[in-house]
Design an enzyme around this catalytic site. Structure first.
Site, PDB file in Angstrom:
ATOM      1  N   LYS A   1      44.766  45.815  46.032  1.00  0.00           N
ATOM      2  CA  LYS A   1      44.690  44.417  46.460  1.00  0.00           C
ATOM      3  C   LYS A   1      43.598  43.624  45.749  1.00  0.00           C
ATOM      4  O   LYS A   1      43.696  42.404  45.603  1.00  0.00           O
ATOM      5  CB  LYS A   1      44.449  44.367  47.971  1.00  0.00           C
ATOM      6  CG  LYS A   1      45.667  44.783  48.794  1.00  0.00           C
ATOM      7  CD  LYS A   1      46.686  43.664  48.878  1.00  0.00           C
ATOM      8  CE  LYS A   1      47.777  43.989  49.889  1.00  0.00           C
ATOM      9  NZ  LYS A   1      48.743  42.876  50.008  1.00  0.00           N
TER      10      LYS A   1
ATOM     11  N   SER B   1      48.996  53.133  46.174  1.00  0.00           N
ATOM     12  CA  SER B   1      48.438  51.799  46.389  1.00  0.00           C
ATOM     13  C   SER B   1      47.007  51.777  46.905  1.00  0.00           C
ATOM     14  O   SER B   1      46.275  50.832  46.627  1.00  0.00           O
ATOM     15  CB  SER B   1      49.351  51.016  47.337  1.00  0.00           C
ATOM     16  OG  SER B   1      49.619  51.770  48.502  1.00  0.00           O
TER      17      SER B   1
END
Lengths: 318, 318
Positions: free
Chosen positions: B53, B304
């Site tokens: 992110k 991720s």
């Protein structure tokens, strides 16, 4: 007594080229900030078979004579040496029998068998694993591959620091766990050849302080099998060769508590996202404890392995 | 609706140069043997703030005008976007307010505050986080940094595949988790520009199948907040932009069960010695499930992130 030399370590590195992983060096801004030093984690938890032991084992087995290779090898180990010898034997097409304690982590037993070795179990607190291995050695004429007190084993482990210094340059301080002393001995020889000013500290669990006591007394001291969570340190005394090398090269032996070891496993998992076994967390705990004189230092930490039962990990995290 | 382009991704990579980590790609002989494929794990769990992110957040914040930077930003997030925005804001000297659910992992709340952001808590099942963020946006004239449905966010995430293809060459298959779709959208654009033949699959938890249903129906479908362990997938529908990109680029969306997600976290920890969060384990679970047509394939897996509470990890391992 033959001591390994820096040339032996370079020869070991050539043998391991393309066979052992060149493991990564990780850093953590969080842990650097916490300690005020620059910490370099040499990640042997990413080594083949999950620990540094593969280096020494392969270096030793690769130097056996054809006749010895045919008769096979035997080894005894509380865990990672077993897997290292088993994998090295498989890669070289050599038969291996491994004497392991009944309470060795289940994952280590399974992995050793998975590499095709035959496992012979013994009771850690009742039987003498060395005697069992010697019997197999004599009966079957197998070469005995000792876990730490052999120049070929020590030279293989020393290749870690060759890589580490290539990867990050020289260091002010080098920290490594001390079980029998094979890991720190090889790396002390390599580190001092490349950087005589580097201070080398062995780190032990407080309850597994045989190297600490031995260096203090100036002779090898034996202790009872230490009840530490760092299962790679369940060794009762340093080796003859490793003690001689430690006396020459070590700035000292640092001690950490069981709680500090567990905290280091937890912190490294949570912040660095890597799994290290308790024995590997021992020098990390020393870095977190942080000697008063260490500020702004470049500190290398040999993270010896990542083999830990999930059940044991849960007890550390819960 | 402005769709990001490959040039936007290259521009994002230039902005992130020296700021975001170029994360390593790990492999595992064990998992390759298990699946019969060549798996490449692109490890964004080693990214700054512990997840991909940060890439999108920094790319968005770096493009704010001086006037916008002065007024600060506001964002809402179930966790990793919060930390990404908070860290990016800190590095760029921008004030940040983050709207986070009361049940967000404690470590994520602490980390977001640790980066100097102000956290505004809301109840996930009762309040509308977007409305809360919009109120702050309007009252304080802050720029709203959405978690996924913005070209700058999407372009930032796409830099992962630029690196991955540089590191290992092109791939037959690319797997990524789908929350709101920002991660897979950016990476699909990058992958198909560099290798049109690569098959790109999104992977969702079975109970968080909003993208799966949306692609099936040909329009965006909303589901209730899904009760999955993969907290990055607690999103009720794909974004407008991300849905358009997914329609164009995806070979399909694969689904995995909660049990398969937990098993993947456990297996990767035990065998690869790295900690991945449940959302990151979703595409790993798909690789382990292994479509019948996948044999001898080169499969990239975007891992991720690695932010998971130790208490939650214990429930997975125990």
């Amino acid at each position: 007594m033959t001591l390994p030399t820096f040339d032996d370590i370079k020869a070991a590195a050539a043998r391991l080229q393309g066979v052992a992983h060149r493991t990564p060096v990780l850093t953590s801004s969080f842990l650097n900030g916490l300690t005020g030093n620059h910490l370099f984690f040499k990640c042997e938890n990413f080594q083949r078979a999950g620990a540094f032991k593969f280096r020494g084992a392969y270096n030793a087995l690769a130097q056996l004579l054809p006749e010895q290779r045919r008769r096979g090898v035997v080894a005894y180990s509380s865990g990672n040496h077993a897997q290292g010898v088993a994998l090295a034997a498989k890669l070289l097409g050599i038969s291996a029998k491994i004497v392991m304690p009944t309470d060795a982590p289940a994952a280590k037993l399974a992995a050793t068998r998975g590499y095709g070795a035959e496992v012979i179990l013994y009771h850690r607190y009742e039987e003498d694993r060395a005697a069992i291995a010697r019997e197999i050695q004599q009966k079957e004429q197998r070469a005995l591959i000792p876990p730490f007190d052999h120049p070929h084993i020590i030279a293989g482990q020393g290749t870690i620091t060759l890589e580490l210094f290539e990867q990050v340059g020289t260091l002010d301080i080098l920290l490594a766990p001390v079980g029998g002393g094979g890991l720190i001995s090889g790396n002390a020889i390599a580190a001092h050849q490349l950087s005589p000013a580097t201070q080398i500290y062995g780190v032990e669990a407080e309850v597994a302080n045989d190297a600490y006591l031995s260096l203090q007394k100036g002779e090898r001291v034996s202790i009872p099998v230490p009840p530490t969570i760092a299962d790679g340190m369940q060794v009762t005394s340093p080796g003859e060769i490793t003690f001689a090398i430690m006396r020459e090269h070590l700035a000292g032996v640092l001690l950490v508590s069981e709680e500090e070891i567990k905290n280091a496993v937890r912190l490294v998992l949570e912040r660095m996202k890597i799994l290290i076994e308790p024995t590997a967390a021992v020098p990390v705990a020393a870095a977190l404890k942080n000697e008063p004189a260490w500020r702004g230092k470049r500190i290398g930490i040999i993270v010896s392995g990542g083999n830990i039962d999930m059940a044991k990990l849960v007890t550390i995290l819960a």
